[in-house]
Scaffold this motif. Structure first.
Motif, PDB file in Angstrom:
ATOM      1  N   ILE A 416       0.990  -0.885  -0.029  1.00 18.26           N
ATOM      2  CA  ILE A 416      -0.010  -0.117  -0.083  1.00 18.26           C
ATOM      3  C   ILE A 416       0.597   1.363  -0.280  1.00 18.26           C
ATOM      4  CG2 ILE A 416      -1.721   1.332   1.791  1.00 18.26           C
ATOM      5  CD1 ILE A 416      -3.070  -0.953   2.437  1.00 18.26           C
ATOM      6  N   ILE A 417       1.943   1.599   1.053  1.00 17.76           N
ATOM      7  CA  ILE A 417       2.580   2.451   0.760  1.00 17.76           C
ATOM      8  C   ILE A 417       3.945   2.418  -0.713  1.00 17.76           C
ATOM      9  CG2 ILE A 417       4.933   3.755   2.221  1.00 17.76           C
ATOM     10  CD1 ILE A 417       1.826   3.483   3.937  1.00 17.76           C
ATOM     11  N   ASP A 418       3.600   1.734  -1.116  1.00 18.74           N
ATOM     12  CA  ASP A 418       5.245   1.694  -2.342  1.00 18.74           C
ATOM     13  C   ASP A 418       3.926   2.343  -3.360  1.00 18.74           C
ATOM     14  OD1 ASP A 418       7.196   0.636  -1.520  1.00 18.74           O
ATOM     15  OD2 ASP A 418       7.856  -0.757  -1.941  1.00 18.74           O
ATOM     16  N   LYS A 419       2.834   2.211  -3.335  1.00 21.70           N
ATOM     17  CA  LYS A 419       1.157   2.010  -4.743  1.00 21.70           C
ATOM     18  C   LYS A 419       1.384   3.827  -3.836  1.00 21.70           C
ATOM     19  CE  LYS A 419      -2.716   1.162  -6.560  1.00 21.70           C
ATOM     20  NZ  LYS A 419      -3.971  -0.151  -6.238  1.00 21.70           N
ATOM     21  N   ALA A 420       1.228   3.826  -3.018  1.00 20.54           N
ATOM     22  CA  ALA A 420       1.074   5.570  -2.944  1.00 20.54           C
ATOM     23  C   ALA A 420       2.000   6.173  -2.793  1.00 20.54           C
ATOM     24  CB  ALA A 420       0.722   4.967  -1.612  1.00 20.54           C
ATOM     25  N   LEU A 421       3.587   5.555  -2.279  1.00 22.93           N
ATOM     26  CA  LEU A 421       4.557   6.497  -3.224  1.00 22.93           C
ATOM     27  C   LEU A 421       4.637   7.432  -4.916  1.00 22.93           C
ATOM     28  CD1 LEU A 421       6.954   5.086  -0.060  1.00 22.93           C
ATOM     29  CD2 LEU A 421       5.827   7.356  -0.156  1.00 22.93           C
ATOM     30  N   ASN A 444      -9.095   3.873   3.239  1.00 21.49           N
ATOM     31  CA  ASN A 444      -9.239   4.648   4.640  1.00 21.49           C
ATOM     32  C   ASN A 444      -8.545   5.595   4.643  1.00 21.49           C
ATOM     33  OD1 ASN A 444      -9.879   5.624   7.345  1.00 21.49           O
ATOM     34  ND2 ASN A 444     -12.414   5.303   6.679  1.00 21.49           N
ATOM     35  N   TYR A 445      -9.294   7.347   4.520  1.00 24.00           N
ATOM     36  CA  TYR A 445      -8.010   8.120   4.431  1.00 24.00           C
ATOM     37  C   TYR A 445      -7.968   8.221   5.776  1.00 24.00           C
ATOM     38  CZ  TYR A 445      -7.026  13.218   5.436  1.00 24.00           C
ATOM     39  OH  TYR A 445      -6.649  14.933   4.898  1.00 24.00           O
ATOM     40  N   SER A 446      -7.640   8.278   7.118  1.00 28.18           N
ATOM     41  CA  SER A 446      -7.530   7.760   8.565  1.00 28.18           C
ATOM     42  C   SER A 446      -6.746   6.782   8.559  1.00 28.18           C
ATOM     43  CB  SER A 446      -8.514   8.258   9.676  1.00 28.18           C
ATOM     44  OG  SER A 446      -9.533   8.973   9.658  1.00 28.18           O
ATOM     45  N   TYR A 447      -6.839   5.930   7.713  1.00 27.55           N
ATOM     46  CA  TYR A 447      -5.622   4.515   7.456  1.00 27.55           C
ATOM     47  C   TYR A 447      -4.770   5.151   7.454  1.00 27.55           C
ATOM     48  CZ  TYR A 447      -3.958   0.400   7.312  1.00 27.55           C
ATOM     49  OH  TYR A 447      -3.361  -1.395   7.328  1.00 27.55           O
ATOM     50  N   LEU A 448      -4.651   5.385   5.710  1.00 32.22           N
ATOM     51  CA  LEU A 448      -4.000   5.910   4.842  1.00 32.22           C
ATOM     52  C   LEU A 448      -2.456   6.915   5.802  1.00 32.22           C
ATOM     53  CD1 LEU A 448      -2.305   4.867   2.916  1.00 32.22           C
ATOM     54  CD2 LEU A 448      -3.096   7.410   2.070  1.00 32.22           C
ATOM     55  N   SER A 449      -3.022   7.413   6.911  1.00 37.18           N
ATOM     56  CA  SER A 449      -3.108   8.977   6.839  1.00 37.18           C
ATOM     57  C   SER A 449      -1.571   7.976   8.202  1.00 37.18           C
ATOM     58  CB  SER A 449      -3.514   9.839   7.605  1.00 37.18           C
ATOM     59  OG  SER A 449      -2.531  10.067   7.950  1.00 37.18           O
ATOM     60  N   LYS A 450      -1.983   7.519   9.088  1.00 35.15           N
ATOM     61  CA  LYS A 450      -1.353   6.243  10.011  1.00 35.15           C
ATOM     62  C   LYS A 450      -0.388   5.717   9.505  1.00 35.15           C
ATOM     63  CE  LYS A 450      -2.539   3.782  14.006  1.00 35.15           C
ATOM     64  NZ  LYS A 450      -1.810   2.111  13.584  1.00 35.15           N
ATOM     65  N   LEU A 451      -1.107   4.781   8.437  1.00 28.94           N
ATOM     66  CA  LEU A 451      -0.069   3.785   7.764  1.00 28.94           C
ATOM     67  C   LEU A 451       0.861   4.789   6.679  1.00 28.94           C
ATOM     68  CD1 LEU A 451       0.056   1.327   7.237  1.00 28.94           C
ATOM     69  CD2 LEU A 451      -0.697   1.134   4.882  1.00 28.94           C
ATOM     70  N   PHE A 452       1.012   5.557   6.185  1.00 27.39           N
ATOM     71  CA  PHE A 452       2.209   6.869   6.276  1.00 27.39           C
ATOM     72  C   PHE A 452       2.937   6.806   6.484  1.00 27.39           C
ATOM     73  CE2 PHE A 452       3.441   9.865   3.431  1.00 27.39           C
ATOM     74  CZ  PHE A 452       3.998   9.873   2.200  1.00 27.39           C
ATOM     75  N   LYS A 453       2.222   7.537   8.239  1.00 26.46           N
ATOM     76  CA  LYS A 453       3.692   8.022   8.974  1.00 26.46           C
ATOM     77  C   LYS A 453       4.494   7.357   9.309  1.00 26.46           C
ATOM     78  CE  LYS A 453       5.314  10.854  11.424  1.00 26.46           C
ATOM     79  NZ  LYS A 453       4.438  11.535  12.707  1.00 26.46           N
ATOM     80  N   GLU A 454       3.546   6.329   9.596  1.00 33.38           N
ATOM     81  CA  GLU A 454       5.119   5.037   9.621  1.00 33.38           C
ATOM     82  C   GLU A 454       5.288   4.328   9.222  1.00 33.38           C
ATOM     83  OE1 GLU A 454       1.798   1.606  11.108  1.00 33.38           O
ATOM     84  OE2 GLU A 454       0.998   2.401  13.102  1.00 33.38           O
ATOM     85  N   GLY A 455       4.837   4.178   7.957  1.00 35.60           N
ATOM     86  CA  GLY A 455       5.775   3.509   6.632  1.00 35.60           C
ATOM     87  C   GLY A 455       6.926   4.357   6.260  1.00 35.60           C
ATOM     88  N   THR A 456       6.946   5.929   6.559  1.00 38.51           N
ATOM     89  CA  THR A 456       7.722   6.855   5.590  1.00 38.51           C
ATOM     90  C   THR A 456       8.529   7.921   7.384  1.00 38.51           C
ATOM     91  OG1 THR A 456       5.848   8.606   5.380  1.00 38.51           O
ATOM     92  CG2 THR A 456       7.022   6.880   3.597  1.00 38.51           C
ATOM     93  N   GLY A 457       7.702   7.149   8.135  1.00 36.48           N
ATOM     94  CA  GLY A 457       8.602   8.612   9.150  1.00 36.48           C
ATOM     95  C   GLY A 457       8.153   9.726   9.214  1.00 36.48           C
ATOM     96  N   MET A 458       7.093  10.521   8.152  1.00 41.49           N
ATOM     97  CA  MET A 458       7.009  11.332   7.977  1.00 41.49           C
ATOM     98  C   MET A 458       4.754  11.329   7.367  1.00 41.49           C
ATOM     99  SD  MET A 458       8.585  12.764   4.481  1.00 41.49           S
ATOM    100  CE  MET A 458      10.797  11.897   5.169  1.00 41.49           C
ATOM    101  N   THR A 459       4.679  12.581   7.442  1.00 43.51           N
ATOM    102  CA  THR A 459       3.383  12.589   7.759  1.00 43.51           C
ATOM    103  C   THR A 459       3.452  13.141   5.765  1.00 43.51           C
ATOM    104  OG1 THR A 459       3.205  15.437   7.283  1.00 43.51           O
ATOM    105  CG2 THR A 459       2.655  13.897   9.205  1.00 43.51           C
ATOM    106  N   PHE A 460       1.505  12.608   5.305  1.00 47.55           N
ATOM    107  CA  PHE A 460       1.604  13.221   3.998  1.00 47.55           C
ATOM    108  C   PHE A 460       2.600  14.482   3.657  1.00 47.55           C
ATOM    109  CE2 PHE A 460      -0.948  15.280   0.225  1.00 47.55           C
ATOM    110  CZ  PHE A 460      -0.284  14.264  -0.516  1.00 47.55           C
TER     111      PHE A 460
END
Length: 516
Positions: A416-421, A444-460
């Protein structure tokens, strides 16, 4: 105050005019001189240098017309007023032909005398202002020409530069020079206003404590203040070192942005052709701030006991580092970098060894990044080694690169993170939002926000800013691309917001970055 000379062969007239001029009490009039003919007047003019001459036209030995003609050759800046008892146009014409600015007809009234003198005084003041303006323009031109030559000599390395000519002696009148570099602990502390304040404080301290010294400012470069000191005596190098050291301590106590500031002082030199070499020496000395707690670095205060011939790292050390950095354990990664850049590991190594160790560590870090994260870097190199103010900052940077690339929890989340990136990287020039990304990856928007922060170390928001800032840095290397064009292409609604974002990210404005 302006001097006035009254010339007339009749004593009653010349003394009468002198008393009348005194009676007028004109603001800018000082001494009033008198002469009885043109020859005597010329002697007085050469000796006393009056500003205004009122002369009768008809006098024995030398008349007013001949006097004015002689003044054209030697004293053309003196204002001349013709005085005559004849209302004859030929006198007026000849007087003006030889530089007269006005004409008085005997008997002279107080009003006429005041009007003519005030007009002459105004012309003198206008001439003085014009000369001052011309002098100021020439000074500005000479200064800009000097500064341009200084910039070229300092910063255009590798270009064919001629030895500075004798005009440099106006700006560097003394025999010896040295280069000073001053750098704050954080690039964010460096602003034009702060740099100006520090520059003035340092220059003032050196000028107060050292006789016969000139401190010249060069263009700030890479968040550094560049000063060139020119002084009279060889031993004053030590006085400069001591005065600068004291001022740096004083600055640190009164200015929060000056805390942790570091400076370097080059060796002395006597030929301006050596300036580029000494500037590079000052830069090299400043890089030792990573290994030393000394605030003012110089070849005398920095005692190096390193062996330049030993390798930056042994093969065993490099293999151990690679193993730990690829362990996917944040704790082991941080610990390995602490050891790699520890004081004991660097004890007998030069700053070039530290640079090589940084290059080796970032090389391993690059191999830990996913394709999407490599794409996020936009092909740009890692941070320049010279940009780090401390070893802790350097270690933090390399550690963050690797730790932020670690898997979140497993395959699905990473996908998911790689696809988003990938989606974000491909659309960084569009007004993209997290909602757009959420819809694309069907999460889900909120879940992606949390997942993105955990996966990249930074917010969107931080990630898209980083992406756009790195792209802006790459675009700014092309001088044909205007800053406005960069701003628009990266979805900033105005150049002010773009410039502010760029400075917050890199510590310098786009225009300042382009100069470095």
């Amino acid at each position: 105050m302006y001097k006035i000379l009254v010339v007339d062969d009749e004593q009653v007239i010349r003394e009468g005019l002198r008393h009348r001029i005194k009676a007028l009490q004109l603001e800018h009039v000082g001494e009033i001189l008198v002469g009885s003919n043109g020859l005597e007047a010329l002697e007085i003019i050469r000796r006393e240098q009056p500003h205004i001459v009122i002369s009768d036209m008809m006098m024995p030995e030398m008349g007013g017309i001949e006097l004015f003609r002689c003044m054209e050759e030697e004293h053309s800046d003196v204002k001349r007023i013709a005085l005559s008892g004849f209302d004859d146009y030929s006198y007026v014409r000849n007087a003006f032909k030889h530089g007269a600015i006005d004409y008085l007809l005997k008997p002279v009234s107080m009003d006429e005398l005041q009007t003519r003198l005030q007009s002459a005084i105004q012309k003198l003041m206008d001439d003085s202002a014009a000369r001052q303006t011309l002098f100021s323009v020439k000074q500005d031109y000479d200064r800009l020409r000097f500064e341009s030559s200084l910039q070229q000599l300092l910063f255009e390395r590798g270009s064919e530069l001629q030895e500075p000519d004798n005009e440099w002696s106006v700006y560097f009148p003394f025999s010896f020079c040295c280069v000073l570099l001053i750098e704050p602990a954080s690039a964010k502390s460096f602003t034009d206003g702060w740099a100006k304040s520090v520059r003035e404080r340092v220059s003032g301290a050196l000028s107060r404590q050292i006789s016969e010294i000139v401190v010249r400012e060069a263009r700030n470069i890479a968040n550094r203040i560049v000063l060139v000191c020119n002084y009279a005596e060889l031993q004053q190098w030590d006085e400069i070192h001591s005065a600068l050291k004291q001022e740096l301590k004083a600055l640190a106590m009164t200015d929060e942005h000056a805390a942790g500031m570091t400076a370097s002082q080059s060796d002395w030199f006597a030929q301006m052709g050596e300036l580029p070499e000494k500037f590079q020496q000052a830069e090299h000395l400043l890089s030792y701030r990573l290994l030393s707690q000394i605030q003012l670095l110089s070849s005398r205060s920095l005692l190096l006991h390193a062996d330049p011939d030993q390798p930056a790292a042994t093969k065993a050390e490099l293999l151990e580092l690679e193993q730990q950095l690829k362990s996917q354990s944040p704790q082991r990664i941080r610990a390995a970098l602490d050891e790699w850049f520890s004081v004991s590991a660097l004890k007998h190594r030069t700053i070039e060894h530290v640079r090589q160790r940084y290059t080796l560590a970032t090389g391993i870090a690059a191999s830990c990044l996913s394709d999407a994260e490599r794409l996020a870097l936009g092909g740009q190199p890692f941070r320049a080694f010279s940009s780090f103010a401390s070893l802790s900052e350097l270690k933090q940077y390399v550690g963050d690169l690797i730790v932020q690339s670690l898997p979140v929890n497993g395959g699905i989340e990473r996908t998911i993170i790689d696809k988003a990136l990938g989606y974000i990287n491909a659309r960084m020039r569009e007004p993209i939002t997290l909602a757009d990304v959420s819809a694309h990856v069907c999460v889900n928007y909120s879940y992606l926000s949390k997942l993105f922060k955990e996966g990249t170390g930074m917010t969107f928001t931080a990630y898209i800013t980083k992406l756009r800032m790195e792209e802006a840095r790459k675009m700014l290397t092309d001088p044909s691309v205007r800053i406005q064009e960069v701003s628009v292409s990266l979805c900033y609604d105005n150049i002010h917001n773009f410039s502010r974002a760029f400075k917050n990210y890199f510590g310098v404005s786009p225009s300042e970055y382009r100069k470095t």
